[in-house]
Every structure is written in C-alpha cells, then in structure tokens.
Design a protein around this motif. Structure first.
Motif, PDB file in Angstrom:
ATOM      1  N   GLY A 233     -12.814  -1.940  11.467  1.00 15.33           N
ATOM      2  CA  GLY A 233     -12.828  -0.479  11.510  1.00 15.33           C
ATOM      3  C   GLY A 233     -11.441   0.106  11.317  1.00 15.33           C
ATOM      4  N   ASP A 234     -10.434  -0.749  11.063  1.00 14.84           N
ATOM      5  CA  ASP A 234      -9.078  -0.261  10.799  1.00 14.84           C
ATOM      6  C   ASP A 234      -9.046   0.535   9.498  1.00 14.84           C
ATOM      7  OD1 ASP A 234      -8.268  -1.558  13.062  1.00 14.84           O
ATOM      8  OD2 ASP A 234      -7.060  -3.064  12.042  1.00 14.84           O
ATOM      9  N   VAL A 235      -8.028   1.368   9.365  1.00 11.95           N
ATOM     10  CA  VAL A 235      -7.837   2.197   8.180  1.00 11.95           C
ATOM     11  C   VAL A 235      -6.723   1.584   7.339  1.00 11.95           C
ATOM     12  CG1 VAL A 235      -7.108   4.476   7.368  1.00 11.95           C
ATOM     13  CG2 VAL A 235      -8.577   4.278   9.383  1.00 11.95           C
ATOM     14  N   CYS A 236      -6.994   1.427   6.040  1.00 12.57           N
ATOM     15  CA  CYS A 236      -5.985   0.943   5.097  1.00 12.57           C
ATOM     16  C   CYS A 236      -5.683   2.102   4.149  1.00 12.57           C
ATOM     17  CB  CYS A 236      -6.502  -0.263   4.328  1.00 12.57           C
ATOM     18  SG  CYS A 236      -5.388  -0.823   3.020  1.00 12.57           S
ATOM     19  N   ILE A 237      -4.445   2.586   4.179  1.00  9.27           N
ATOM     20  CA  ILE A 237      -4.022   3.712   3.348  1.00  9.27           C
ATOM     21  C   ILE A 237      -3.148   3.188   2.215  1.00  9.27           C
ATOM     22  CG2 ILE A 237      -2.615   5.813   3.282  1.00  9.27           C
ATOM     23  CD1 ILE A 237      -3.482   6.314   6.177  1.00  9.27           C
ATOM     24  N   MET A 238      -3.492   3.514   0.987  1.00  6.22           N
ATOM     25  CA  MET A 238      -2.652   3.160  -0.141  1.00  6.22           C
ATOM     26  C   MET A 238      -1.684   4.307  -0.386  1.00  6.22           C
ATOM     27  SD  MET A 238      -3.571   1.892  -3.985  1.00  6.22           S
ATOM     28  CE  MET A 238      -3.894   3.483  -4.711  1.00  6.22           C
ATOM     29  N   ASP A 239      -0.393   4.007  -0.283  1.00  5.16           N
ATOM     30  CA  ASP A 239       0.665   4.980  -0.511  1.00  5.16           C
ATOM     31  C   ASP A 239       1.258   4.699  -1.888  1.00  5.16           C
ATOM     32  OD1 ASP A 239       2.904   6.602  -0.563  1.00  5.16           O
ATOM     33  OD2 ASP A 239       3.720   5.898   1.337  1.00  5.16           O
ATOM     34  N   TYR A 240       0.803   5.440  -2.883  1.00  7.59           N
ATOM     35  CA  TYR A 240       1.253   5.221  -4.259  1.00  7.59           C
ATOM     36  C   TYR A 240       2.752   5.458  -4.385  1.00  7.59           C
ATOM     37  CZ  TYR A 240       1.583   5.707  -9.310  1.00  7.59           C
ATOM     38  OH  TYR A 240       1.947   5.565 -10.619  1.00  7.59           O
ATOM     39  N   ALA A 241       3.289   6.416  -3.655  1.00  8.14           N
ATOM     40  CA  ALA A 241       4.710   6.766  -3.761  1.00  8.14           C
ATOM     41  C   ALA A 241       5.616   5.607  -3.337  1.00  8.14           C
ATOM     42  CB  ALA A 241       5.019   8.008  -2.930  1.00  8.14           C
ATOM     43  N   SER A 242       5.224   4.860  -2.308  1.00 15.15           N
ATOM     44  CA  SER A 242       6.044   3.734  -1.852  1.00 15.15           C
ATOM     45  C   SER A 242       5.510   2.389  -2.340  1.00 15.15           C
ATOM     46  CB  SER A 242       6.119   3.719  -0.324  1.00 15.15           C
ATOM     47  OG  SER A 242       4.858   3.384   0.225  1.00 15.15           O
ATOM     48  N   GLN A 243       4.349   2.404  -3.024  1.00 17.90           N
ATOM     49  CA  GLN A 243       3.694   1.182  -3.494  1.00 17.90           C
ATOM     50  C   GLN A 243       3.430   0.212  -2.341  1.00 17.90           C
ATOM     51  OE1 GLN A 243       2.508   0.224  -6.813  1.00 17.90           O
ATOM     52  NE2 GLN A 243       2.483   2.439  -6.622  1.00 17.90           N
ATOM     53  N   LYS A 244       2.947   0.804  -1.214  1.00 16.61           N
ATOM     54  CA  LYS A 244       2.612  -0.010  -0.053  1.00 16.61           C
ATOM     55  C   LYS A 244       1.257   0.398   0.489  1.00 16.61           C
ATOM     56  CE  LYS A 244       7.291  -0.981   1.308  1.00 16.61           C
ATOM     57  NZ  LYS A 244       8.331  -0.816   2.289  1.00 16.61           N
ATOM     58  N   MET A 245       0.638  -0.550   1.165  1.00 11.05           N
ATOM     59  CA  MET A 245      -0.581  -0.284   1.906  1.00 11.05           C
ATOM     60  C   MET A 245      -0.201  -0.260   3.380  1.00 11.05           C
ATOM     61  SD  MET A 245      -3.340  -2.576  -0.177  1.00 11.05           S
ATOM     62  CE  MET A 245      -2.659  -4.066   0.500  1.00 11.05           C
ATOM     63  N   LYS A 246      -0.594   0.808   4.058  1.00  9.69           N
ATOM     64  CA  LYS A 246      -0.281   0.968   5.480  1.00  9.69           C
ATOM     65  C   LYS A 246      -1.587   0.814   6.264  1.00  9.69           C
ATOM     66  CE  LYS A 246       3.973   2.263   4.531  1.00  9.69           C
ATOM     67  NZ  LYS A 246       5.193   2.265   5.294  1.00  9.69           N
ATOM     68  N   TYR A 247      -1.580  -0.085   7.220  1.00  4.49           N
ATOM     69  CA  TYR A 247      -2.756  -0.343   8.040  1.00  4.49           C
ATOM     70  C   TYR A 247      -2.583   0.307   9.407  1.00  4.49           C
ATOM     71  CZ  TYR A 247      -4.310  -3.887   4.701  1.00  4.49           C
ATOM     72  OH  TYR A 247      -4.749  -4.534   3.579  1.00  4.49           O
ATOM     73  N   PHE A 248      -3.652   0.987   9.862  1.00  5.06           N
ATOM     74  CA  PHE A 248      -3.677   1.631  11.172  1.00  5.06           C
ATOM     75  C   PHE A 248      -4.965   1.230  11.882  1.00  5.06           C
ATOM     76  CE2 PHE A 248      -0.999   4.236   8.555  1.00  5.06           C
ATOM     77  CZ  PHE A 248      -0.007   4.698   9.394  1.00  5.06           C
ATOM     78  N   THR A 249      -4.914   1.120  13.201  1.00  6.33           N
ATOM     79  CA  THR A 249      -6.134   0.878  13.962  1.00  6.33           C
ATOM     80  C   THR A 249      -6.986   2.144  13.915  1.00  6.33           C
ATOM     81  OG1 THR A 249      -5.240   1.696  16.052  1.00  6.33           O
ATOM     82  CG2 THR A 249      -4.908  -0.660  15.549  1.00  6.33           C
TER      83      THR A 249
END
Length: 186
Positions: free
Chosen positions: A121-137
């Motif tokens: 149920g975690d959230v995976c955010i794709m940040d195109y500007a930094s070319q990173k995926m940020k994971y949040f609970t």
C-alpha cells in the motif's frame, strides 16, 4: 461545482470501475484495439454503486484531479497544482497527505506519475525533474529514493523491486507502424 462534489463524482466512478461481477482471464490482460466500442455500458460488469464523501482539512486543497486509485481500504488521490497525494480511509476521512515538494533527499520536485505498491500500500512517486522514484508509506512517511533506470511517462509497481516503466515512442506519420508503446520491467 464544488471541489467536494467533483471529488465525490470521481470516487463514484472509481468504485464503479472496481465493482466487477466477474473477471475472466485473471492472469493476463488482453487489449484488442480492433474491438474497442464507442459505448461502454457499466451495467454489463457492475452490480452496485456507492459513493464516499472525502473529508478534507481546512488547510488541504486537492485542486483538480490527476489520478485516483482504490487499493485495499484506502483511496489515493493525486491532486493538481502541487497539492500532492492524498490518502483517505474507506469512510472518506483524510488518513495522510504526501506533499513533500522541495529539493531535499526526502522531497520531490514534481510528481510526474505515481502508483501503489500492491504488496504494502506504499506510494511510489516518479519525479521526472530529478529522475528519481520516491517511496512513501501509506501513512505519508518517507521510505527511500531510487534513481529511475529508464525515461518514462508512467509507472506501475508490483512490489518495491519490480516497477513497470511505460514510454511512448512516436516515429511520426511517415512511418505509423513504428509508433509503439515501450514497456520495461525492472
């Protein structure tokens, strides 16, 4: 129309989408572009409809709606205008708000896409500007940051280790057979 009304309508449509009577071919998804119908009757696969009114805090603002997911007992709403990702419980109460815009290691500069990690149920955010995926609970706490191995416009996650990167490729009108959708799975 008020924001609350618009969000209620979107959640209603999402519930309709997920309230299927039966599903065939559960192990695979088949999309036959030659069989697309102009009209889709929900009664062919929906047996009931209900709606949830989202309860917002006074200082939270969804704006418009980019994307909505229902997973488990939670609704995940991506709002426009840098409002972040809102997570609501089954009753519509605001459970968490991920709005970590910034330049820091636990922040994102923009939300290009997001998906739900189905195993947690975690959230995976794709940040195109930094070319990173940020994971949040799902509680909104930062978990990790991972470099994007591929350029893409959309993502889907099966678990934290397997992400699908979706990238359209357009060759132009001179060669329409080369227009394709490239999918890479890590």
């Amino acid at each position: 129309c008020t924001v609350r009304f618009k969000v209620s309508v979107v959640i209603l449509l999402s519930i309709i989408q997920f309230s299927c009577q039966s599903v065939e071919n559960k192990d695979k998804i088949i999309i036959d572009l030659d069989e697309i119908e102009e009209r889709l009757e929900y009664s062919s696969f929906v047996d009931s409809v209900s709606y949830v009114t989202l309860q917002m805090k006074d200082d939270a603002y969804i704006g418009g709606l980019e994307r909505l997911y229902k997973w488990g007992n939670f609704y995940y709403v991506w709002g426009t205008h840098r409002s972040g990702i809102f997570i609501f419980d089954a009753s519509g109460k605001l459970y968490a708000h991920i709005n970590s815009f910034g330049e820091g290691p636990e922040s994102f500069r923009m939300i290009s896409s997001f998906t739900i990690v189905k195993s947690s149920g975690d959230v995976c955010i794709m940040d195109y500007a930094s070319q990173k995926m940020k994971y949040f609970t799902k509680e909104g706490d930062f978990r990790k940051s991972v470099p994007c191995p591929y350029w893409s416009v959309d993502i889907a996650a099966f678990n934290p280790d397997n992400v699908i990167f979706i990238s359209p490729f357009y060759a132009g009108e001179e060669n329409p057979l080369r227009n394709e959708l490239r999918i890479k799975i890590t």
